[in-house]
Each structure stands twice: as structure tokens, then as C-alpha cells.
Scaffold this motif. Structure first.
Motif, PDB file in Angstrom:
ATOM      1  N   ASN A 322       0.760  -1.295   0.182  1.00  0.00           N
ATOM      2  CA  ASN A 322      -0.007   0.020  -0.018  1.00  0.00           C
ATOM      3  C   ASN A 322       0.901   1.367   0.154  1.00  0.00           C
ATOM      4  O   ASN A 322       0.531   2.276  -0.671  1.00  0.00           O
ATOM      5  N   ARG A 325       2.519   1.644  -3.375  1.00  0.00           N
ATOM      6  CA  ARG A 325       1.274   2.023  -4.479  1.00  0.00           C
ATOM      7  C   ARG A 325       0.681   3.249  -4.348  1.00  0.00           C
ATOM      8  O   ARG A 325       0.132   4.053  -5.401  1.00  0.00           O
ATOM      9  N   TYR A 326       0.517   3.851  -2.897  1.00  0.00           N
ATOM     10  CA  TYR A 326      -0.191   5.184  -2.884  1.00  0.00           C
ATOM     11  C   TYR A 326       0.776   6.226  -2.581  1.00  0.00           C
ATOM     12  O   TYR A 326       0.419   7.278  -2.030  1.00  0.00           O
ATOM     13  N   ASP A 351       4.978   6.392   4.989  1.00  0.00           N
ATOM     14  CA  ASP A 351       5.152   6.655   3.650  1.00  0.00           C
ATOM     15  C   ASP A 351       4.803   8.480   3.527  1.00  0.00           C
ATOM     16  O   ASP A 351       4.190   8.817   4.277  1.00  0.00           O
ATOM     17  N   VAL A 371     -10.751   4.475  -0.344  1.00  0.00           N
ATOM     18  CA  VAL A 371     -10.675   5.878  -0.363  1.00  0.00           C
ATOM     19  C   VAL A 371     -10.899   6.560  -1.884  1.00  0.00           C
ATOM     20  O   VAL A 371     -11.801   7.209  -2.158  1.00  0.00           O
ATOM     21  N   SER A 376      -7.031   2.670  -6.573  1.00  0.00           N
ATOM     22  CA  SER A 376      -6.880   1.139  -5.880  1.00  0.00           C
ATOM     23  C   SER A 376      -6.857   0.320  -6.954  1.00  0.00           C
ATOM     24  O   SER A 376      -6.028  -0.766  -7.128  1.00  0.00           O
ATOM     25  N   GLY A 381      -5.172  -2.865  -6.581  1.00  0.00           N
ATOM     26  CA  GLY A 381      -5.470  -3.248  -5.326  1.00  0.00           C
ATOM     27  C   GLY A 381      -7.072  -3.972  -5.260  1.00  0.00           C
ATOM     28  O   GLY A 381      -7.777  -4.074  -6.271  1.00  0.00           O
ATOM     29  N   THR A 382      -7.283  -4.732  -4.010  1.00  0.00           N
ATOM     30  CA  THR A 382      -8.700  -5.608  -3.891  1.00  0.00           C
ATOM     31  C   THR A 382      -9.544  -4.908  -3.073  1.00  0.00           C
ATOM     32  O   THR A 382     -10.550  -5.355  -3.029  1.00  0.00           O
ATOM     33  N   GLY A 383      -9.019  -4.076  -2.213  1.00  0.00           N
ATOM     34  CA  GLY A 383      -9.992  -3.625  -1.011  1.00  0.00           C
ATOM     35  C   GLY A 383      -9.771  -4.455  -0.014  1.00  0.00           C
ATOM     36  O   GLY A 383     -10.592  -4.357   0.965  1.00  0.00           O
ATOM     37  N   LEU A 386      -6.271  -4.344   3.984  1.00  0.00           N
ATOM     38  CA  LEU A 386      -6.179  -3.860   5.483  1.00  0.00           C
ATOM     39  C   LEU A 386      -7.127  -4.608   6.187  1.00  0.00           C
ATOM     40  O   LEU A 386      -6.873  -4.933   7.772  1.00  0.00           O
TER      41      LEU A 386
HETATM   42  P1  ADP Z   1      -6.417  -1.938  -1.528  1.00  0.00           P
HETATM   43  O1  ADP Z   1      -6.497  -3.050  -2.282  1.00  0.00           O
HETATM   44  O2  ADP Z   1      -7.571  -0.960  -2.264  1.00  0.00           O
HETATM   45  O3  ADP Z   1      -5.018  -1.111  -1.262  1.00  0.00           O
HETATM   46  P2  ADP Z   1      -6.809  -1.938   1.392  1.00  0.00           P
HETATM   47  O4  ADP Z   1      -7.417  -2.526   2.314  1.00  0.00           O
HETATM   48  O5  ADP Z   1      -5.180  -2.420   1.500  1.00  0.00           O
HETATM   49  O6  ADP Z   1      -7.185  -2.030  -0.174  1.00  0.00           O
HETATM   50  O7  ADP Z   1      -6.606  -0.382   1.587  1.00  0.00           O
HETATM   51  C1  ADP Z   1      -7.924   0.281   1.584  1.00  0.00           C
HETATM   52  C2  ADP Z   1      -7.970   1.702   1.392  1.00  0.00           C
HETATM   53  O8  ADP Z   1      -7.127   2.362   2.064  1.00  0.00           O
HETATM   54  C3  ADP Z   1      -7.313   1.840  -0.068  1.00  0.00           C
HETATM   55  O9  ADP Z   1      -8.052   1.708  -1.239  1.00  0.00           O
HETATM   56  C4  ADP Z   1      -6.803   3.224  -0.070  1.00  0.00           C
HETATM   57  O10 ADP Z   1      -7.932   4.277  -0.431  1.00  0.00           O
HETATM   58  C5  ADP Z   1      -6.610   3.764   1.256  1.00  0.00           C
HETATM   59  N1  ADP Z   1      -4.925   3.368   1.739  1.00  0.00           N
HETATM   60  C6  ADP Z   1      -4.477   2.476   2.281  1.00  0.00           C
HETATM   61  N2  ADP Z   1      -3.162   2.359   2.327  1.00  0.00           N
HETATM   62  C7  ADP Z   1      -2.847   3.568   2.093  1.00  0.00           C
HETATM   63  C8  ADP Z   1      -1.578   4.631   2.126  1.00  0.00           C
HETATM   64  N3  ADP Z   1      -0.577   4.004   2.561  1.00  0.00           N
HETATM   65  N4  ADP Z   1      -1.844   5.884   1.672  1.00  0.00           N
HETATM   66  C9  ADP Z   1      -3.019   6.073   1.152  1.00  0.00           C
HETATM   67  N5  ADP Z   1      -4.163   5.535   1.157  1.00  0.00           N
HETATM   68  C10 ADP Z   1      -4.004   4.262   1.640  1.00  0.00           C
END
Ligand code: ADP
Length: 426
Positions: A322, A325-326, A351, A371, A376, A381-383, A386
Motif C-alpha cells: 500500500n 502503491r499510494y 510513507d 478512499v 486502488s 488493489g483488491t480493497g 487492510l
Molecule cells: P486496496 O487493495 O484498495 O489497497 P486496502 O484494504 O489495502 O485496499 O486499503 C484500503 C484503502 O485504504 C485503499 O483503497 C486506499 O484508499 C487506502 N490506503 C491504504 N493504504 C494507504 C496508504 N499508505 N496511503 C494512502 N491510502 C491508503
């Protein structure tokens, strides 16, 4: 001759007197027995001789037997009521006029009535819920009805199932059950199935579109290669989703990781560092495009975590992926391991990405919550990442803490309790 009649008179008079005395004493004893039988108090049994005594003793025995059998019945009733009282389900007994005869504490708490004060009150006067009123007016309802229970709020629902049964002569029994958790679980299951179907349908639609294009259009070789690479991306996305779903179902279905299993922290860090660099390179067309640092407190280099290695690796790898990627190319990803003041082990993934607005933070670990949906998806990303991290941490007795601010980057912290790790130096 003169003495004989006189003595006969005396004898007769004596006999009459004796009979009179006997009659009076018999009447007196009869009177005492009757007076005693009026209240039947076993502590005041009259002590009498003769037939009255026999009669009194019989009556006393009968009374004592009856008293014993009443005591036994009362005890049975008490046991029965206290058994119903301990039931997790509510029970309300209504008479012919739908007045409360008795109810247990569970029903009182669920329906918002008072178990003692509301006895002989009409249930319809106490409960004004129109759904309940309509249900009570039905002649023979076959299904239970679900109403809002005591303390119900939109943000904290309380849902009670009520089922009515008729018994005796016109009496009714209401059985109540708290179905809040069951309804929530059912709603979550429905949402989950809808989300999974949606997530799979999107790449599948794209894939079948490309297949059709390749089948029907005369494409140049480079066009074909381009379409095939897009198809591979979609297939890869579906694969990722299925893998995350399988991980979640494994986490839910398997026993809590034992304390006897252990996983070296150094191995965890090394494999995640390699993954992070690989991911950053794949996003930056071949070059590692982020500043990636993995730092371990020197006292913890030989630390081991007690738990399931595969799960621990999946948790940290999700956070690191994450962060990469973000965070835009050129940004920082900093992973550090340290010891907390309470003896816990802290793994921090920081990050310098876009950050997350405060209103999203409490929902980030919900399945499929994102978000920025397109961001994503674009980055694979799969959502579910986390949600997996949170689950893994709970199973290891630890927790996940998230701090972030828009424009300031994010910090995801894994906290393992002192009992879940060991090190020879620390
Ligand atoms: P995804 O597979 O979409 O990344 P996650 O469950 O890992 O799903 O994360 C949920 C959401 O939290 C993400 O879609 C993203 O919007 C936000 N997110 C997670 N990690 C970060 C990060 N390090 N910086 C910004 N946004 C994040």
C-alpha cells in the motif's frame, strides 16, 4: 323397701349426670376439633383422647400431606420460573385480555417493560410499535415479527424477534429473541456477496470484451500484443482478488496461531523489502522509483515473532505494498522495527504519499472500503488488504494503528504484545 327406690333414683340420677358430663365433654372436644379445623394450623393441633383424638390425628396427617404437596408444587414452580428467568430468550405470559401475567427479565429488558410494576397491564398499552400492534391483531400468525427493541437508535440498532403462541383458554405466550447480531451478520454476508460479484464482474466484462475484439477484428501483431497485455492485467487482478478472498477465509476458519510457532523478524523484513523494491520497479518501468528504507533496532535483529509466518508476512506485505502503491514515484517508504515502552514490538510503515482524510480512517479496515476506488484498481488493489492485516493482528493478540493526514503521508503501525516476540538482546 323404702331404701331401694331411693337408691335407684340416685343411680339413675348419677347415670344421667355422668351421661350429661360425657356429652358436654364430648361436645367440648368436638367444638375444639371444629375450631382447629377452621384454620388447620399444624402448630396448634388439639391434644384429645378417644375418637376425637383419632379423628384429629387423621386430619393432622392429611393436612400435613397436603401442605407438603403444596410446598413441593411451589418449589417446582419456583424452579421452573427461575429456569425461564435465566434463559437468554424472553418469555411473556398474557391472560385472556392480553394483560401481562408474568414475564422474565430478558423480555422486560428487550421490550422495555417492567417485570413487576407492569403485571396486569395490557401489553398493547405498553408497546406502541405499530408493527407489534399489527402483529398482535393477527388471528394466527405463523411467522415471528421483528421489531425495534429497547434502546434502539439508527446508529446502534436493537432488533427483537417476537413470536406469539396461544395456549390454555385464550391465553398467549410471547417468545422474544435478540436478533440484532444475526441481522447484522446477514446484511454483511449480503453486502459481501454483492461486493465480490461486482469486483469479479468488472474485470470479467473487460476480459470478454477483449476476447471478442481479438476474435472478430483483423488486428496487427502489435495491437494483439497490446490487448493481450491488458487482458493479462485483468486476469492478474482477478487472481489477486481470489487470493485475498482465500486468505480471509483461511484466517476466519483456522485456529488462533500457536505460541509454539516462531518466525524470524529478519526474514520477514528481508522478504518484504525485496517485494517493495520489486513493486516499485514494476510501477516505475524497471527502476526502483521510491526511496525505500528498512531499519531494525540493532537490539532486535535476532528477534522472533511467535505466530504463523505466512500470516505475518501477508500482513506486513500488504502495508508495504500500500505504501508503495499510494506514494507517487520519488516518494519515501520507511519501514522500522522498535520496542515499545511496555515491551511490545512495533513495526511501523511510513510513507510520504497523499495521506488519508480523517473521516476515512475508522472505515479503512472494512472489506472493500477504498478512499480512491480508481487509484486502488489501477494499482492492482483488491480493497481487502487492510481487512487481512487487522484480522492477522487480532489473531496474534496485537493491533493495527493508523495515523494519516492529507498531504502529509501515512503511518501504519503493527503492535505485537510482549508475549508474542522474543529476542536475546532486548
Ligand atoms: P486496496 O487493495 O484498495 O489497497 P486496502 O484494504 O489495502 O485496499 O486499503 C484500503 C484503502 O485504504 C485503499 O483503497 C486506499 O484508499 C487506502 N490506503 C491504504 N493504504 C494507504 C496508504 N499508505 N496511503 C494512502 N491510502 C491508503
Amino acid at each position: 323397701m323404702g331404701d331401694k327406690p331411693q337408691s335407684m333414683v340416685y343411680t339413675l340420677a348419677g347415670a344421667l349426670l355422668a351421661a350429661l358430663v360425657w356429652m358436654l365433654s364430648d361436645m367440648w372436644r368436638g367444638y375444639r376439633v371444629r375450631a382447629w379445623l377452621r384454620h388447620g394450623d399444624l402448630a396448634m393441633v388439639p391434644h384429645l383422647s378417644g375418637w376425637w383424638g383419632v379423628l384429629t390425628e387423621r386430619a393432622r396427617k392429611l393436612l400435613r400431606e397436603r401442605e407438603r404437596s403444596i410446598d413441593a408444587s411451589e418449589q417446582r414452580l419456583k424452579d421452573f420460573l427461575s429456569a425461564i428467568q435465566t434463559s437468554p430468550n424472553g418469555v411473556v405470559m398474557l391472560d385472556k385480555q392480553a394483560q401481562i401475567e408474568w414475564c422474565n427479565q430478558t423480555a422486560a429488558a428487550q421490550l422495555g417493560i417492567h417485570a413487576e410494576r407492569d403485571v396486569m397491564q395490557r401489553i398493547g398499552n405498553l408497546m406502541r410499535d405499530p408493527v407489534f400492534t399489527a402483529y398482535m391483531s393477527l388471528e394466527q400468525p405463523s411467522e415471528p415479527v421483528v421489531i425495534e427493541g429497547r434502546g434502539h437508535r439508527v446508529d446502534r440498532p436493537v432488533r427483537i424477534s417476537v413470536q406469539r403462541h396461544r395456549y390454555g383458554e385464550g391465553k398467549q405466550l410471547l417468545l422474544t429473541r435478540d436478533v440484532t447480531v444475526v441481522e447484522q451478520a446477514e446484511a454483511m454476508r449480503r453486502d459481501f456477496v454483492a461486493n465480490v460479484s461486482h469486483e469479479i464482474r468488472t474485470p470479467l466484462t473487460v476480459l470478454s470484451g477483449f476476447v471478442e475484439t481479438i476474435q472478430t477484428l483483423p488486428l496487427r501483431e502489435e495491437e494483439k500484443t497490446h490487448y493481450l497485455s491488458l487482458m493479462a492485467t485483468q486476469a492478474h487482478r482477478m487472481q489477486g482478488l481470489v487470493e485475498d478472498l482465500l486468505t480471509l477465509s483461511r484466517l476466519e476458519g483456522s485456529p488462533v496461531p500457536s505460541m509454539r510457532q516462531s518466525f524470524p523478524l529478519s526474514r520477514l523484513m528481508a522478504s518484504c523489502e525485496q517485494e517493495a523494491k520489486g513493486l516499485s520497479a514494476s510501477l516505475g518501468q524497471g527502476d526502483v522509483s521510491h526511496h525505500i528504507h528498512f531499519v531494525v533496532n540493532p537490539l532486535l535483529t535476532d528477534a522472533v515473532l511467535m505466530g504463523e509466518g505466512r500470516e505475518l508476512q501477508s500482513a506486513l506485505s500488504n502495508l508495504v505494498s500500500n505504501a508503495v502503491r499510494y506514494t507517487p514515484a520519488g516518494g519515501d517508504v520507511h519501514v522500522s522495527v522498535d520496542q515499545g515502552i511496555d515491551g511490545s514490538l512495533l513495526i511501523e510503515v511510513r510513507d510520504s504519499g497523499a495521506g488519508i482524510a480523517a473521516e476515512h480512517l475508522p472505515r479503512l479496515t472494512e472489506r472493500f472500503y477504498r478512499v480512491d476506488r480508481s487509484r486502488s484498481r489501477e494499482s492492482g488493489g483488491t480493497g481487502l488488504g487492510l481487512a487481512i492485516v487487522k484480522h492477522v493482528m487480532q489473531r496474534h493478540g496485537g493491533s493495527l494503528h493508523i495515523a494519516s493526514e492529507v498531504g502529509q503521508g501515512s503511518c501504519f503501525k503493527l503492535v505485537f504484545p510482549a508475549s508474542r516476540w522474543m529476542s536475546t538482546h532486548a
